[in-house]
Design a protein around this motif. Sequence first.
Motif, PDB file in Angstrom:
ATOM      1  N   SER A  19       1.176  -0.778   0.124  1.00  0.00           N
ATOM      2  CA  SER A  19      -0.062   0.588  -0.409  1.00  0.00           C
ATOM      3  C   SER A  19       0.641   1.202   0.085  1.00  0.00           C
ATOM      4  CB  SER A  19      -1.406  -0.424   1.180  1.00  0.00           C
ATOM      5  OG  SER A  19      -0.046   0.082   1.897  1.00  0.00           O
ATOM      6  N   THR A  20       0.556   2.321  -0.580  1.00  0.00           N
ATOM      7  CA  THR A  20       1.029   3.671  -1.151  1.00  0.00           C
ATOM      8  C   THR A  20       0.311   4.873   0.619  1.00  0.00           C
ATOM      9  OG1 THR A  20       1.562   3.080  -2.800  1.00  0.00           O
ATOM     10  CG2 THR A  20       2.217   5.134  -2.413  1.00  0.00           C
ATOM     11  N   VAL A  21       1.229   5.278   0.859  1.00  0.00           N
ATOM     12  CA  VAL A  21       0.082   6.424   1.627  1.00  0.00           C
ATOM     13  C   VAL A  21       0.291   7.936   1.125  1.00  0.00           C
ATOM     14  CG1 VAL A  21       0.902   7.490   4.198  1.00  0.00           C
ATOM     15  CG2 VAL A  21       0.746   4.622   3.819  1.00  0.00           C
ATOM     16  N   VAL A  22      -0.018   8.496   0.478  1.00  0.00           N
ATOM     17  CA  VAL A  22      -0.217  10.270   0.345  1.00  0.00           C
ATOM     18  C   VAL A  22      -0.506  11.032   1.461  1.00  0.00           C
ATOM     19  CG1 VAL A  22      -1.317  11.698  -1.431  1.00  0.00           C
ATOM     20  CG2 VAL A  22      -0.444   9.245  -1.912  1.00  0.00           C
ATOM     21  N   ALA A  23       0.762  11.506   1.946  1.00  0.00           N
ATOM     22  CA  ALA A  23       0.179  12.838   2.578  1.00  0.00           C
ATOM     23  C   ALA A  23      -0.491  13.856   1.585  1.00  0.00           C
ATOM     24  CB  ALA A  23       1.323  13.759   3.511  1.00  0.00           C
ATOM     25  N   VAL A  24      -1.842  14.374   2.602  1.00  0.00           N
ATOM     26  CA  VAL A  24      -2.821  15.429   1.399  1.00  0.00           C
ATOM     27  C   VAL A  24      -2.435  16.890   2.316  1.00  0.00           C
ATOM     28  CG1 VAL A  24      -4.659  15.803   1.393  1.00  0.00           C
ATOM     29  CG2 VAL A  24      -4.079  13.247   1.033  1.00  0.00           C
ATOM     30  N   GLU A  25      -1.894  17.469   2.459  1.00  0.00           N
ATOM     31  CA  GLU A  25      -1.579  18.779   2.734  1.00  0.00           C
ATOM     32  C   GLU A  25      -2.830  19.748   2.654  1.00  0.00           C
ATOM     33  OE1 GLU A  25       2.071  21.025   1.659  1.00  0.00           O
ATOM     34  OE2 GLU A  25       3.133  19.456   1.838  1.00  0.00           O
ATOM     35  N   PRO A  26      -3.668  20.812   3.264  1.00  0.00           N
ATOM     36  CA  PRO A  26      -4.470  21.297   3.420  1.00  0.00           C
ATOM     37  C   PRO A  26      -4.616  22.323   1.928  1.00  0.00           C
ATOM     38  CG  PRO A  26      -3.234  21.969   5.392  1.00  0.00           C
ATOM     39  CD  PRO A  26      -2.741  21.090   4.629  1.00  0.00           C
ATOM     40  N   PRO A  27      -5.538  22.927   1.262  1.00  0.00           N
ATOM     41  CA  PRO A  27      -4.751  24.179   0.529  1.00  0.00           C
ATOM     42  C   PRO A  27      -4.737  25.249   1.625  1.00  0.00           C
ATOM     43  CG  PRO A  27      -7.153  23.412   1.212  1.00  0.00           C
ATOM     44  CD  PRO A  27      -6.755  22.467   2.081  1.00  0.00           C
ATOM     45  N   PRO A  28      -3.769  25.432   0.994  1.00  0.00           N
ATOM     46  CA  PRO A  28      -3.066  27.589   1.431  1.00  0.00           C
ATOM     47  C   PRO A  28      -4.417  28.183   1.606  1.00  0.00           C
ATOM     48  CG  PRO A  28      -2.413  27.063  -0.843  1.00  0.00           C
ATOM     49  CD  PRO A  28      -3.124  26.125  -0.934  1.00  0.00           C
ATOM     50  N   PRO A  29      -4.768  29.290   2.113  1.00  0.00           N
ATOM     51  CA  PRO A  29      -4.982  30.015   2.568  1.00  0.00           C
ATOM     52  C   PRO A  29      -5.752  31.131   1.460  1.00  0.00           C
ATOM     53  CG  PRO A  29      -4.441  31.175   4.126  1.00  0.00           C
ATOM     54  CD  PRO A  29      -3.783  29.696   3.004  1.00  0.00           C
ATOM     55  N   PRO A  30      -6.965  31.455   1.305  1.00  0.00           N
ATOM     56  CA  PRO A  30      -6.958  32.247  -0.042  1.00  0.00           C
ATOM     57  C   PRO A  30      -6.479  33.691   0.024  1.00  0.00           C
ATOM     58  CG  PRO A  30      -9.421  32.325   1.050  1.00  0.00           C
ATOM     59  CD  PRO A  30      -8.050  31.139   2.468  1.00  0.00           C
ATOM     60  N   PRO A  31      -5.901  34.338  -0.652  1.00  0.00           N
ATOM     61  CA  PRO A  31      -5.253  35.377  -0.271  1.00  0.00           C
ATOM     62  C   PRO A  31      -6.605  36.196   0.576  1.00  0.00           C
ATOM     63  CG  PRO A  31      -5.961  35.080  -2.926  1.00  0.00           C
ATOM     64  CD  PRO A  31      -5.676  33.747  -2.257  1.00  0.00           C
ATOM     65  N   PRO A  32      -5.769  37.316  -0.001  1.00  0.00           N
ATOM     66  CA  PRO A  32      -7.056  39.077   0.963  1.00  0.00           C
ATOM     67  C   PRO A  32      -7.926  39.193  -0.061  1.00  0.00           C
ATOM     68  CG  PRO A  32      -4.564  39.329   1.569  1.00  0.00           C
ATOM     69  CD  PRO A  32      -4.329  37.878   0.783  1.00  0.00           C
ATOM     70  N   PRO A  33      -8.798  39.692  -0.174  1.00  0.00           N
ATOM     71  CA  PRO A  33      -9.507  40.306  -0.623  1.00  0.00           C
ATOM     72  C   PRO A  33      -8.612  41.430  -1.325  1.00  0.00           C
ATOM     73  CG  PRO A  33     -10.623  40.458   0.989  1.00  0.00           C
ATOM     74  CD  PRO A  33      -9.906  40.240   1.687  1.00  0.00           C
ATOM     75  N   ARG A  34      -8.518  42.247  -2.652  1.00  0.00           N
ATOM     76  CA  ARG A  34      -8.307  43.739  -3.222  1.00  0.00           C
ATOM     77  C   ARG A  34      -9.243  44.541  -2.535  1.00  0.00           C
ATOM     78  NH1 ARG A  34      -4.049  44.931  -8.039  1.00  0.00           N
ATOM     79  NH2 ARG A  34      -4.255  47.477  -7.600  1.00  0.00           N
ATOM     80  N   THR A  35      -9.053  45.665  -2.411  1.00  0.00           N
ATOM     81  CA  THR A  35      -9.812  46.854  -1.551  1.00  0.00           C
ATOM     82  C   THR A  35      -9.278  47.723  -2.862  1.00  0.00           C
ATOM     83  OG1 THR A  35      -8.444  47.304  -0.486  1.00  0.00           O
ATOM     84  CG2 THR A  35      -9.802  46.372   0.417  1.00  0.00           C
ATOM     85  N   PRO A  36     -10.426  48.234  -3.260  1.00  0.00           N
ATOM     86  CA  PRO A  36     -10.460  49.594  -3.889  1.00  0.00           C
ATOM     87  C   PRO A  36      -9.257  50.175  -3.994  1.00  0.00           C
ATOM     88  CG  PRO A  36     -12.697  49.605  -3.387  1.00  0.00           C
ATOM     89  CD  PRO A  36     -11.805  48.328  -2.900  1.00  0.00           C
ATOM     90  N   PRO A  37      -8.736  50.927  -4.826  1.00  0.00           N
ATOM     91  CA  PRO A  37      -7.579  51.195  -4.970  1.00  0.00           C
ATOM     92  C   PRO A  37      -8.265  53.263  -4.824  1.00  0.00           C
ATOM     93  CG  PRO A  37      -7.624  51.162  -7.368  1.00  0.00           C
ATOM     94  CD  PRO A  37      -8.694  49.913  -6.713  1.00  0.00           C
ATOM     95  N   TRP A  38      -6.773  53.236  -3.501  1.00  0.00           N
ATOM     96  CA  TRP A  38      -7.170  54.734  -3.407  1.00  0.00           C
ATOM     97  C   TRP A  38      -6.295  55.627  -4.629  1.00  0.00           C
ATOM     98  CZ3 TRP A  38     -10.337  56.710   0.400  1.00  0.00           C
ATOM     99  CH2 TRP A  38     -10.957  55.331   0.456  1.00  0.00           C
ATOM    100  N   ASP A  39      -6.629  56.022  -5.895  1.00  0.00           N
ATOM    101  CA  ASP A  39      -6.055  57.299  -6.624  1.00  0.00           C
ATOM    102  C   ASP A  39      -6.152  58.716  -6.248  1.00  0.00           C
ATOM    103  OD1 ASP A  39      -4.747  54.740  -7.684  1.00  0.00           O
ATOM    104  OD2 ASP A  39      -6.884  54.700  -9.068  1.00  0.00           O
ATOM    105  N   VAL A  40      -6.575  58.832  -5.042  1.00  0.00           N
ATOM    106  CA  VAL A  40      -6.384  60.894  -4.930  1.00  0.00           C
ATOM    107  C   VAL A  40      -5.553  60.914  -4.757  1.00  0.00           C
ATOM    108  CG1 VAL A  40      -7.357  62.189  -3.606  1.00  0.00           C
ATOM    109  CG2 VAL A  40      -8.517  60.416  -3.497  1.00  0.00           C
ATOM    110  N   PRO A  41      -4.376  62.002  -5.181  1.00  0.00           N
ATOM    111  CA  PRO A  41      -3.185  62.047  -5.387  1.00  0.00           C
ATOM    112  C   PRO A  41      -2.400  62.413  -4.246  1.00  0.00           C
ATOM    113  CG  PRO A  41      -4.123  62.555  -8.112  1.00  0.00           C
ATOM    114  CD  PRO A  41      -4.468  62.232  -7.019  1.00  0.00           C
TER     115      PRO A  41
END
Length: 116
Positions: A19-41
């Motif tokens: 038999s073969t043992v396969v180690a399954v790692e949990p998926p990486p956490p999702p990246p943080p959401p991107r917020t609207p950019p603040w383009d006010v100079p």
Amino acid sequence: LPPYEPLVDGMDMEGMPRSTVVAVEPPPPPPPPRTPPWDVPLCWCLTDSPLCLPQSRDSKVLGDYGRALSYGSTAKYLNLTALLLNIFLVILVIILLATGTITMINILQQQQHQQE
């Protein structure tokens, strides 16, 4: 109960299927959401968010989501503060212009009354 069964007498491990043992790692956490950019100079000039936003983006690309969230929230709060200060300054300039205009009109009217 043990997770195995004892071997039957006369049987060895060679006769058992492999038999073969396969180690399954949990998926990486999702990246943080991107917020609207603040383009006010003006906001960018008044805060250090030009430093926070690229650092946040770079940390996100490197997979350091904790640091990316930290830099992102710092940039967000600095930009909100700068935005509120800018709104206050614009309102103050409008009030000063309005009172200056009213004062100038009153002075001109007084001069016209004195000339009559």
